[in-house]
Design a protein around this motif. Structure first.
Motif, PDB file in Angstrom:
ATOM      1  N   THR A  41      30.817  25.608  34.444  1.00 25.53           N
ATOM      2  CA  THR A  41      32.003  24.809  34.769  1.00 25.53           C
ATOM      3  C   THR A  41      31.775  23.309  34.659  1.00 25.53           C
ATOM      4  O   THR A  41      32.735  22.552  34.504  1.00 25.53           O
ATOM      5  CB  THR A  41      32.463  25.102  36.212  1.00 25.53           C
ATOM      6  OG1 THR A  41      31.429  24.682  37.118  1.00 25.53           O
ATOM      7  CG2 THR A  41      32.813  26.558  36.414  1.00 25.53           C
ATOM      8  N   GLY A  42      30.518  22.878  34.794  1.00 28.08           N
ATOM      9  CA  GLY A  42      30.231  21.449  34.828  1.00 28.08           C
ATOM     10  C   GLY A  42      30.434  20.844  36.207  1.00 28.08           C
ATOM     11  O   GLY A  42      30.390  19.627  36.371  1.00 28.08           O
ATOM     12  N   CYS A  47      29.797  20.881  46.057  1.00 29.36           N
ATOM     13  CA  CYS A  47      31.018  20.112  46.357  1.00 29.36           C
ATOM     14  C   CYS A  47      32.112  20.258  45.295  1.00 29.36           C
ATOM     15  O   CYS A  47      33.217  19.770  45.500  1.00 29.36           O
ATOM     16  CB  CYS A  47      30.677  18.637  46.532  1.00 29.36           C
ATOM     17  SG  CYS A  47      30.130  17.792  45.024  1.00 29.36           S
ATOM     18  N   TYR A  48      31.796  20.884  44.182  1.00 29.58           N
ATOM     19  CA  TYR A  48      32.748  21.127  43.090  1.00 29.58           C
ATOM     20  C   TYR A  48      33.157  19.875  42.311  1.00 29.58           C
ATOM     21  O   TYR A  48      34.107  19.907  41.536  1.00 29.58           O
ATOM     22  CB  TYR A  48      34.000  21.862  43.582  1.00 29.58           C
ATOM     23  CG  TYR A  48      33.742  23.319  43.863  1.00 29.58           C
ATOM     24  CD1 TYR A  48      34.062  24.297  42.938  1.00 29.58           C
ATOM     25  CD2 TYR A  48      33.150  23.729  45.053  1.00 29.58           C
ATOM     26  CE1 TYR A  48      33.816  25.637  43.189  1.00 29.58           C
ATOM     27  CE2 TYR A  48      32.892  25.058  45.313  1.00 29.58           C
ATOM     28  CZ  TYR A  48      33.226  26.008  44.377  1.00 29.58           C
ATOM     29  OH  TYR A  48      32.969  27.328  44.624  1.00 29.58           O
ATOM     30  N   LEU A  72      39.529  19.239  44.038  1.00 31.64           N
ATOM     31  CA  LEU A  72      38.419  20.090  44.466  1.00 31.64           C
ATOM     32  C   LEU A  72      38.934  21.348  45.165  1.00 31.64           C
ATOM     33  O   LEU A  72      38.364  22.427  44.999  1.00 31.64           O
ATOM     34  CB  LEU A  72      37.475  19.332  45.402  1.00 31.64           C
ATOM     35  CG  LEU A  72      36.813  18.071  44.829  1.00 31.64           C
ATOM     36  CD1 LEU A  72      35.867  17.468  45.852  1.00 31.64           C
ATOM     37  CD2 LEU A  72      36.118  18.346  43.526  1.00 31.64           C
ATOM     38  N   LYS A  73      40.006  21.215  45.924  1.00 34.73           N
ATOM     39  CA  LYS A  73      40.596  22.392  46.582  1.00 34.73           C
ATOM     40  C   LYS A  73      41.022  23.418  45.540  1.00 34.73           C
ATOM     41  O   LYS A  73      40.781  24.611  45.703  1.00 34.73           O
ATOM     42  CB  LYS A  73      41.803  21.986  47.432  1.00 34.73           C
ATOM     43  CG  LYS A  73      41.455  21.208  48.668  1.00 34.73           C
ATOM     44  CD  LYS A  73      42.720  20.810  49.409  1.00 34.73           C
ATOM     45  CE  LYS A  73      42.427  19.866  50.543  1.00 34.73           C
ATOM     46  NZ  LYS A  73      43.658  19.412  51.208  1.00 34.73           N
ATOM     47  N   GLN A  74      41.635  22.954  44.472  1.00 34.24           N
ATOM     48  CA  GLN A  74      42.068  23.850  43.395  1.00 34.24           C
ATOM     49  C   GLN A  74      40.862  24.491  42.713  1.00 34.24           C
ATOM     50  O   GLN A  74      40.874  25.675  42.401  1.00 34.24           O
ATOM     51  CB  GLN A  74      42.909  23.087  42.365  1.00 34.24           C
ATOM     52  CG  GLN A  74      44.230  22.599  42.896  1.00 34.24           C
ATOM     53  CD  GLN A  74      45.108  23.755  43.327  1.00 34.24           C
ATOM     54  OE1 GLN A  74      45.197  24.776  42.658  1.00 34.24           O
ATOM     55  NE2 GLN A  74      45.760  23.606  44.471  1.00 34.24           N
ATOM     56  N   THR A  78      39.948  28.573  42.321  1.00 34.74           N
ATOM     57  CA  THR A  78      39.972  29.222  41.010  1.00 34.74           C
ATOM     58  C   THR A  78      38.610  29.655  40.498  1.00 34.74           C
ATOM     59  O   THR A  78      38.542  30.456  39.577  1.00 34.74           O
ATOM     60  CB  THR A  78      40.622  28.313  39.945  1.00 34.74           C
ATOM     61  OG1 THR A  78      39.846  27.120  39.832  1.00 34.74           O
ATOM     62  CG2 THR A  78      42.051  27.973  40.306  1.00 34.74           C
ATOM     63  N   GLN A  79      37.537  29.111  41.061  1.00 32.67           N
ATOM     64  CA  GLN A  79      36.197  29.435  40.582  1.00 32.67           C
ATOM     65  C   GLN A  79      35.363  30.044  41.700  1.00 32.67           C
ATOM     66  O   GLN A  79      35.284  29.475  42.778  1.00 32.67           O
ATOM     67  CB  GLN A  79      35.476  28.182  40.078  1.00 32.67           C
ATOM     68  CG  GLN A  79      36.096  27.562  38.862  1.00 32.67           C
ATOM     69  CD  GLN A  79      35.979  28.453  37.644  1.00 32.67           C
ATOM     70  OE1 GLN A  79      34.993  29.135  37.449  1.00 32.67           O
ATOM     71  NE2 GLN A  79      37.006  28.449  36.830  1.00 32.67           N
TER      72      GLN A  79
END
Length: 104
Positions: A41-42, A47-48, A72-74, A78-79
């Protein structure tokens, strides 16, 4: 030092102080100390954020930080976590996760 130069220096310092104050008032970093970039995902598996968001967090204006936190919430929804899809071996960008202890 002439008056014009002194006024310019004072004005520059005032603007710098205001900018630093604004940046300090923004939301805190979402870093949780699990710092590895997921190759798929990169994004950091802790912390996303992507590497640019991580690197520039301290100089990002508060409104943009809020936008990033919403993104980040999204991403979290999704991941799945990196370990769930086998991408645990990412690139470190700070503190490395502690190695797992071997059973004795």
């Amino acid at each position: 030092m002439d008056d014009l130069r002194a006024r310019r220096l004072l004005e520059r310092e005032r603007r710098r102080h205001e900018r630093l104050k604004m940046l300090a008032e923004g939301p805190a970093s979402p870093c949780i100390g699990v710092c590895r970039i997921d190759d798929r995902t990169g994004w950091c598996i802790g912390c996303y954020r992507n590497i640019d968001e991580i690197r520039e967090w301290m100089i990002t204006p508060p409104a943009e930080r809020h936008r990033i936190l919403e993104a980040l919430k999204q991403r979290r929804m999704t991941q799945p976590p990196a370990d769930a899809h086998g991408a645990g071996a990412g690139h470190s960008h700070g503190l490395a996760a502690k190695p797992e202890e071997k059973p004795k």
